[in-house]
Design an enzyme around this catalytic site. Structure first.
Site, short mmCIF file in Angstrom:
data_model
loop_
_atom_site.label_atom_id
_atom_site.label_comp_id
_atom_site.label_asym_id
_atom_site.label_seq_id
_atom_site.Cartn_x
_atom_site.Cartn_y
_atom_site.Cartn_z
N GLU A 1 13.25 -85.50 10.66
CA GLU A 1 13.09 -84.09 11.26
C GLU A 1 14.34 -83.57 11.97
O GLU A 1 15.28 -84.45 12.50
CB GLU A 1 12.14 -83.84 12.30
CG GLU A 1 11.73 -82.35 13.00
CD GLU A 1 11.02 -82.33 14.04
OE1 GLU A 1 10.37 -81.35 14.12
OE2 GLU A 1 10.65 -83.41 14.67
N LYS B 1 6.96 -76.22 8.77
CA LYS B 1 6.26 -77.09 9.84
C LYS B 1 5.32 -75.97 10.32
O LYS B 1 5.32 -74.96 10.70
CB LYS B 1 7.13 -77.56 11.08
CG LYS B 1 6.33 -78.35 12.16
CD LYS B 1 7.25 -78.75 13.14
CE LYS B 1 6.73 -79.50 14.38
NZ LYS B 1 7.67 -80.05 15.37
N CYS C 1 6.59 -84.02 12.23
CA CYS C 1 6.34 -84.54 13.47
C CYS C 1 5.07 -84.15 14.19
O CYS C 1 3.94 -84.71 13.83
CB CYS C 1 7.67 -83.79 14.23
SG CYS C 1 7.78 -84.63 15.78
#
Length: 275
Positions: free
Chosen positions: A41, A113, A154
């Site tokens: 990330e 995300k 994440c």
């Protein structure tokens, strides 16, 4: 067997320096026989100073890190999952966006995300990702040399419904690039990644940021590859570098046949309450 490579890095506030690390990793991954490289990330920039970072965050088509990695992938003939970059959307807001790039340098898939990290930790660390970033609105599964890859980033790791949707859509490998904090990493990183692999009957590949960054933060590291049975095939510890793992995709069918959880999934009925 398919060989993959993972880059564990300590990205900083200098775009050119980060791009150079990524390009070098592409070349070394290809030289090491990998069919695909996975990066963490925020591979292009980690900077908690929003005003300083804003000057480096541009639209996707102008992003120098993305351009450098696409060119390197084309030269080396290797696929790359560029874990994520900070990019500016057409509406002016920012996205934490991952890319799958093929061996010609073309972008095959994008993923913004979905779940944003807004927490205050017992250590006093406070993170408000939603103050700068907009959440994505779709998920993605893409065919790659390493299998059908489902994309996450994440904090998404904590939301199993996403991984159920990805495996239902045919994912046999799940990518979870990350920049985990040290306290949450020590407590939850390994167990959550192993759980996502086991419940999905899929490989999990998690390239991570590691160490002390130029903006003052510290990340957990421990880039992992986990097989569908939950066995850790690679743990890169806390040091930046390049790691390799051998992936046997026949394990996916073997595990899903042994414990056919995907076949047994059912819609959850309404939940009754008792006063």
């Amino acid at each position: 067997m398919t060989r993959i490579a993972l880059l564990q890095m300590t990205a900083g506030i200098d775009l050119q320096a980060n791009a150079a690390v990524l390009v070098d990793a592409v070349d070394r991954a290809a030289a090491g026989g990998a069919a695909m490289l996975f990066t963490p990330e925020m591979s292009g920039l980690i900077d908690r100073d929003r005003e300083r970072a804003a000057a480096s965050i541009v639209a996707e088509d102008a992003d120098p890190v993305l351009r450098s990695v696409c060119e390197a992938a084309a030269r080396a003939g290797i696929w790359v999952h560029l874990g994520s970059l900070a990019v500016r959307r057409a509406d002016g807001r920012l996205a934490n966006r991952g890319y799958v790039i093929d061996g010609t340098g073309a972008v095959r898939a994008r993923y913004d995300k979905l779940h944003l990290f807004d927490v205050t930790l017992p250590t006093g660390e406070s993170w408000r990702e939603s103050a700068s970033y907009a959440p994505g609105d779709s998920a993605s599964v893409v065919a790659t040399p390493a299998g059908r890859l489902g994309l996450a980033i994440c904090y998404d790791l904590r939301f199993p419904d996403l991984f159920r949707a990805l495996s239902d859509a045919g994912a046999t490998m799940l990518a979870v690039p990350a920049a985990f904090t040290v306290p949450t990493g020590e407590a939850h990183w390994h167990v959550l990644l192993r759980a996502r692999a086991i419940e999905s009957g899929a490989f999990v590949v998690a390239a991570a940021q590691a160490g002390q960054h130029a903006d003052g933060r510290t990340t957990y590291g421990h880039s992992l590859v986990v097989d569908p049975w939950g066995t850790v095939l690679l743990d890169m510890g806390e040091t930046a570098g390049l790691g390799f793992a051998e992936i046997d995709m026949s394990q996916v069918d073997a595990v899903r046949t042994r414990i056919p959880v995907l076949d047994h999934r059912r819609a959850i009925p309404p939940i009754g309450t008792v006063a």
